[in-house]
Design an enzyme around this catalytic site. Structure first.
Site, PDB file in Angstrom:
ATOM      1  CG  ASP A   1       7.710   1.192  -2.651  1.00  0.00           C
ATOM      2  OD1 ASP A   1       8.665   1.833  -2.214  1.00  0.00           O
ATOM      3  OD2 ASP A   1       7.435   0.051  -2.221  1.00  0.00           O
TER       4      ASP A   1
ATOM      5  CE  LYS B   1       6.144   3.561   0.069  1.00  0.00           C
ATOM      6  NZ  LYS B   1       7.468   3.939  -0.418  1.00  0.00           N
TER       7      LYS B   1
END
Ligand code: NDP
Length: 453
Positions: free
Chosen positions: A168, A128
């Protein structure tokens, strides 16, 4: 050492070594506690030091991102990429641009991603990244310059078989385009290094819709197992970004009635059902506040966040059959869970990552609310990202229907894996435990196979 002692020892080390990383600690606590029954049965995980290893990222990059705003002033942000675990495949996970981003948030998201990616049944590891950059209120040129500066550092750490970021919060089609352009400029290579790409330059049909659609498919699997049908059910959805919008769109397609959506400034209640065309015009195209939605629909009610108690989310006070928290972490707390229960909510299905607090999850599970945990329910996005990678690698292009069909199967397989694992460990229907154990087992066994690295 008993299994629970082993877990508590690792959690204590996590806390000591990552001060101030509350969200990461919360994610680790949820996963590790639910692994106890597996650890009791299988001492090999403790013998191989799996928990100690799995809570530490394989590699963490923190970098400076300097860029010039429209007024000619130099601005500086933090950039992050956490390559958490590559036991079963290259690192895969999105980039988040939001002012709240810090190391703890990126670590929690990367940690969750390990197990989510494993659950999809595909060969993808967990990672991430992101920045505390806030795209809100910035011009297109500012967003472009920021993305170019971000990629100027990130490019050296990623690659189509190494680490493949995606979007995201705050990173949508526009940002992926600017990031991809800069990657290509620096490396001279046209490769599937990012997913969520535009359809003209290597993107996959259905990727935009995948997380929201997948979340609804997952909810349908839970309902079916419990003899319920989604048709006619009133649904409270939070958020109004990618996940929320396509959750709402799919809910309408399957005959449910999504009555709410929200953003960081307020929420809309529309009794006859959210109008998807207006929602997209206001949020996707106009990048406006949801207040604009209420101006276009006289029968919709807008509740600003500042008019509500600080520790409550107005969305969860709306009577509903199903709740789809689809905005951000910890947006559904214990009081919210009690309100949902009071109004007869049957299922909470997590579209966002870790949207429910630990206390809320515990309350819902012990009060008979069915619960679809994020790492299973929202895995459709990353699954279709992997399908985008497959299409890029084979230079093929699949139709919308083909990808949607595969998404359907993947969500069913994830449900079956989580459900069957809950049965195996004597807690039928506890999908938190089922998803965590099923996701962990594959990664942990691979780590053992690959040796102490
Ligand atoms: P978007 O940026 O498209 O939308 C986020 C939405 O949540 C916006 O409506 C935003 O409001 C709202 N929001 C963000 N932060 C807050 C906050 N602190 N308080 C209240 N509202 C907030 O993001 P996505 O839809 O892509 O992501 C939503 C969630 O789903 C995240 O948890 C993400 O990690 C998760 N997720 C996303 C996937 C994807 O494919 N995109 C895949 C799997 C999970 P505003 O418009 O005012 O900013």
């Amino acid at each position: 050492m008993s299994a629970i002692e082993y877990v508590e020892k690792v959690l204590a080390d996590v806390k000591a070594c990552s001060p101030g990383q509350d969200e990461f600690y919360q994610a680790a606590e949820e996963v590790l506690h639910s692994l106890v029954p597996l650890l009791e049965k299988e001492p090999k995980y403790e013998e191989n030091g799996i928990l100690e290893r799995i809570v530490i990222p394989e590699r963490s990059m923190i970098f400076r991102v300097s860029w010039v705003d429209d007024a000619g002033k130099v601005q500086t942000n933090f950039g992050y990429r956490i390559q958490f675990n590559s036991a079963i495949g290259p690192y895969k996970g999105g980039l988040r641009y939001h002012p709240s981003v810090n190391l703890g948030i990126i670590k929690f998201l990367g940690f969750e991603q390990i197990f989510k990616n494993s659950l999809t049944g595909l060969q993808i590891g967990g990672g991430k990244g992101g920045s505390n950059f806030d795209p809100k209120g910035k011009s297109n040129n500012e967003v472009m310059r920021f993305c170019q500066a971000f990629m100027t550092e990130l490019y050296r750490h990623i690659g189509e078989t190494k680490d493949i970021p995606a979007g995201d919060i705050g990173v949508g089609a526009r940002e992926i385009g600017y990031l991809y352009g800069q990657f290509k400029k620096i490396t001279g290579s046209f490769e599937g290094v990012l997913t969520g790409k535009g359809l003209n330059w290597g993107g996959s049909l259905t990727r935009t819709e995948a997380t929201g659609y997948g979340s609804v498919y997952f909810a349908q699997n839970i309902l079916k197992k419990n003899g319920l049908d989604i048709k006619g059910m009133r649904c409270a959805v939070s958020g109004s970004g990618n996940v929320a919008t396509y959750t709402i769109q799919k809910l309408k397609e399957v005959g449910a009635i999504p009555v709410t959506c929200s953003d960081s400034r307020g929420m809309i209640y529309h009794e006859k059902g959210i109008d998807v065309t207006t929602l997209k015009a206001v949020k996707e195209v106009g990048r406006q506040s949801l207040e604009a939605y209420a101006e276009l629909h006289e029968d919709a009610v807008y509740t600003p966040v500042h008019s509500y108690p600080e520790d409550r989310n107005a969305v969860w006070d709306v009577p509903c059959d199903i709740a789809f928290p689809s905005a951000t972490q910890n947006e559904l707390n214990l009081e919210d869970a009690k309100a949902l229960h009071k109004h007869g909510c049957k299922l909470v299905n997590e579209g966002a990552n870790m949207p429910s607090t630990l206390e809320a999850v515990e309350y819902m599970q012990s009060n008979g609310i069915l619960f679809g945990p994020a790492k299973a329910a929202n895995a459709g996005g990353v699954a279709v990202s992997q399908l985008e990678m497959s299409q890029n690698a084979s230079m093929e292009r699949w139709s919308f229907e083909e990808v949607d069909e595969k998404l359907h199967k993947i969500m069913k397989n994830i449900f079956d894996a989580a459900y069957n694992t809950s049965v195996e460990f004597g807690k039928e229907g506890n999908l938190v435990m089922g998803a965590n154990i099923a996701g962990f087992r594959k990664v942990a066994d691979s780590m053992i196979d690959e040796g102490a690295i």
